[in-house]
Design an enzyme around this catalytic site. Structure first.
Site, PDB file in Angstrom:
ATOM      1  CD  GLN A  51      -1.175   4.977  -6.202  1.00 46.37           C
ATOM      2  OE1 GLN A  51      -0.245   4.731  -6.933  1.00 46.37           O
ATOM      3  NE2 GLN A  51      -2.489   5.215  -6.851  1.00 46.37           N
ATOM      4  CD  GLU A  57       6.155  12.013  -5.255  1.00 43.91           C
ATOM      5  OE1 GLU A  57       6.248  11.189  -6.425  1.00 43.91           O
ATOM      6  OE2 GLU A  57       6.615  11.599  -4.191  1.00 43.91           O
ATOM      7  CG  LEU A  63      -1.632   1.387   1.560  1.00 44.16           C
ATOM      8  CD1 LEU A  63      -2.900   0.801   2.220  1.00 44.16           C
ATOM      9  CD2 LEU A  63      -0.973   2.359   2.622  1.00 44.16           C
ATOM     10  CG  ASN A  64       2.136   4.179  -2.998  1.00 42.24           C
ATOM     11  OD1 ASN A  64       1.928   2.889  -3.396  1.00 42.24           O
ATOM     12  ND2 ASN A  64       2.349   5.117  -3.572  1.00 42.24           N
ATOM     13  CG  ASP A  65       0.871   8.002  -2.521  1.00 39.48           C
ATOM     14  OD1 ASP A  65       1.550   7.629  -1.878  1.00 39.48           O
ATOM     15  OD2 ASP A  65       0.714   8.703  -3.636  1.00 39.48           O
ATOM     16  NE  ARG A 125       4.577  11.344  -8.972  1.00 41.44           N
ATOM     17  CZ  ARG A 125       5.975  11.502  -9.619  1.00 41.44           C
ATOM     18  NH1 ARG A 125       6.175  11.623 -10.789  1.00 41.44           N
ATOM     19  NH2 ARG A 125       7.012  11.679  -8.849  1.00 41.44           N
ATOM     20  CG  ASP A 126       0.484  12.692  -7.380  1.00 40.99           C
ATOM     21  OD1 ASP A 126       0.353  11.563  -7.983  1.00 40.99           O
ATOM     22  OD2 ASP A 126       1.534  12.736  -6.910  1.00 40.99           O
ATOM     23  CE1 TYR A 159       2.565   4.733 -10.619  1.00 39.05           C
ATOM     24  CE2 TYR A 159       3.465   6.852 -11.118  1.00 39.05           C
ATOM     25  CZ  TYR A 159       3.716   5.367 -11.276  1.00 39.05           C
ATOM     26  OH  TYR A 159       4.706   4.907 -11.041  1.00 39.05           O
ATOM     27  CB  SER A 160      -1.571   9.612  -6.011  1.00 34.79           C
ATOM     28  OG  SER A 160      -0.956   8.716  -5.253  1.00 34.79           O
TER      29      SER A 160
HETATM   30  C1  FRU Z   1       3.738   9.422  -4.016  1.00 39.89           C
HETATM   31  C2  FRU Z   1       3.801   8.828  -5.298  1.00 39.89           C
HETATM   32  C3  FRU Z   1       2.837   9.693  -6.251  1.00 39.89           C
HETATM   33  C4  FRU Z   1       2.321   8.702  -7.452  1.00 39.89           C
HETATM   34  C5  FRU Z   1       2.092   7.514  -6.759  1.00 39.89           C
HETATM   35  C6  FRU Z   1       2.553   6.352  -7.279  1.00 39.89           C
HETATM   36  O1  FRU Z   1       4.104   8.271  -3.089  1.00 39.89           O
HETATM   37  O2  FRU Z   1       5.093   8.829  -5.788  1.00 39.89           O
HETATM   38  O3  FRU Z   1       3.352  10.972  -6.744  1.00 39.89           O
HETATM   39  O4  FRU Z   1       1.265   9.138  -7.876  1.00 39.89           O
HETATM   40  O5  FRU Z   1       3.117   7.461  -5.447  1.00 39.89           O
HETATM   41  O6  FRU Z   1       2.296   4.958  -6.576  1.00 39.89           O
END
Ligand code: FRU
Length: 494
Positions: free
Chosen positions: A58, A236, A40-42, A172-173, A101-102
């Protein structure tokens, strides 16, 4: 559905079922959202619809160390107990082939509209792309769902050719919000960007602001915000919101996660940071940014996102994880999962008599509503066998407060420097911190401390939330010791 996403959905469902049957081991969290399986991330697309909170994240279900990114979806009625629903957005079209992505969500007339970055990595025989200035596509994509679970058609709103010519491929994001109408656009969006310089190490982080009146199209560039000095090479996960002040005014905040901060101030801190600046003037026009302040000075905090819930609270959730940290082992990897969300934190602005504003973060009230088996003490407290707890130390005298967890993790105040310090005594990978050392943050004096512990995480809120410290940890024994002469100590199980 086509055979491509039908197959991906089936595989994800099977992984989720197997993970549920096998379990996530001793360090599975009780009051934090963890991935249904894998990495898991964001936090993404945070929103509330008809009373139900929706969170996406994520997710890399196929690789515990991260890989192809999907948006997994979970729901909650109280921001504490989360239920995995399904993988809602899969990398199944050319515009997001190398990762969903995010991004963020907006609820409009009951529909959940999401905006995210479709990541594309081109491969061409005989060409060696750097994936910064060439070879990468970052598409801003919209999709809509009537219930937040299943999404319909994906539409590319903006592609690299639409971004300013001097930014790299890294844009992004998207974070979208409804504006107050004075800006000329009903909807605004911030995108994190890496502006190109002559040499890569001079690239510069910034935020692009787009506006639209129709949400699902017609997005045009209205501003670029970078601050007066270069501050890292990439920003980001930008986020913009206004906090209400007691006098009815609004306090504008731009939050982002800059990569590449250098200089003595950042020595001994995390590899990447997340923080905020105040904004003077409109984000759509001439505006000035205040000084950068960290959200969290601990080991595990990155890429937070906020949303406004149906009660009008501004709530922030961060990723309790930190990528690219060699020397650290996350002891949940053996159990097939890695990382989690922080507890949701309400963000408030408090104005002092002299007009200065403090931005505070506090665990949402729903956490305190779960408190049971309270213990009250003065001066000191020792407890054993409480993995999931909520500790409050108030009325701290002369900044004297030491909290020791699992015999190895100390949270204390350094008289000499005026820093709050979070430190693991055993910094080896075998230690409770899995190889973590020390983090510190200057506060001047320590008046109160709130610590929320879960089976493999600790989050500390200092002086009513003026700074937080978050870390994962892997105790064998859940021991808690507090030494705070003349202070009031309360501890509950959650
Ligand atoms: C931040 C990031 C975002 C990107 C996502 C990819 O942690 O790098 O900028 O969209 O994670 O998983």
């Amino acid at each position: 559905m086509n055979f491509m996403n039908a197959n991906l959905a089936r595989v994800c469902r099977e992984i989720a079922e197997t993970a549920k049957a096998v379990g996530k081991g001793t360090y599975d969290q009780r009051i934090h959202l963890t991935p249904y399986a894998g990495w898991l991330n964001d936090p993404n697309g945070l929103c509330q619809r008809d009373g139900v909170y929706h969170a996406y994240y994520q997710s890399s279900p196929f690789a515990v160390d991260g890989g192809l990114k999907f948006w997994a979806h979970a729901t909650s009625r109280d921001l504490v107990e989360w239920e995995f629903d399904r993988v809602s957005i899969m990398p199944d079209v050319p515009a997001d082939a190398d990762g969903v992505y995010s991004g963020s969500a907006v609820v409009l007339d009951g529909d959940v509209h999401v905006f995210y970055t479709g990541n594309v990595k081109h491969v061409e025989e005989g060409r060696d792309f750097d994936y910064i200035t060439e070879g990468r596509g970052h598409n801003t994509i919209h999709a809509m769902s009537p219930d937040g679970s299943e999404f319909g058609e994906k539409t590319v709103l903006l592609a690299n050719a639409d971004y300013p010519a001097d930014v790299t491929c890294h844009v992004r994001d998207p974070k979208v919000w409804e504006s107050d109408g004075e800006t000329g656009h009903r909807w605004l969006m911030v995108l994190g960007a890496r502006r190109a310089a002559k040499t890569r190490d001079e690239d510069r982080g910034e935020v692009l602001v787009y506006g639209s009146n129709d949400l699902t199209g017609g997005w045009e560039l209205v501003n670029r915000i970078a601050g007066s000095e270069r501050f890292g090479y990439m920003w980001e996960c930008p986020d913009y919101f206004e906090l209400p002040l007691a006098d009815g005014a609004a306090y504008p905040v731009l939050s982002f996660s800059p990569q590449g901060l250098e200089g003595p101030e950042w020595e001994g801190t995390n590899v990447y940071q997340s923080g905020w600046v105040s904004v003077e003037g409109p984000v759509t026009g001439d505006c000035e940014l205040g000084g950068f302040k960290l959200w969290d000075a601990g080991f595990d905090f990155y890429a937070p996102q906020t949303f406004e819930d149906e009660q009008g609270r501004r709530i922030m959730i961060g990723w309790m994880g930190m990528p690219d940290t060699p020397g650290h082992v996350n002891k949940t990897v053996d159990h097939g999962w890695q990382h989690c969300f922080t507890v949701p934190r309400e963000i408030v602005a408090e104005q002092a008599a002299d007009g200065s504003v403090r931005v505070l973060q506090r665990p949402v009230a729903e956490l305190a509503e779960r408190r049971v088996n309270g213990v009250t003490a003065e001066n000191d407290l020792e407890l054993d066998g409480r993995p999931v707890f909520d500790l409050e130390v108030t009325g701290i005298q002369d900044s004297w407060c030491d909290v020791r967890l699992a015999d190895e993790l100390d949270i204390s105040f350094d008289e000499e420097s005026g820093d709050v310090v979070m430190a693991f005594s055993d910094t080896s990978q075998e230690g409770v911190g899995g190889g973590r050392g020390e983090r510190r943050y200057h506060v001047g004096g320590l008046e109160s401390l709130r610590v929320i512990g879960d089976r493999s995480s600790v989050e500390c809120f200092v002086n009513g939330g003026e700074i937080a410290f978050s870390t994962r940890y892997y105790p064998e024994r859940y021991a808690l010791e507090v030494d705070a002469p003349h202070a009031s100590i309360d501890c509950w199980e959650l």
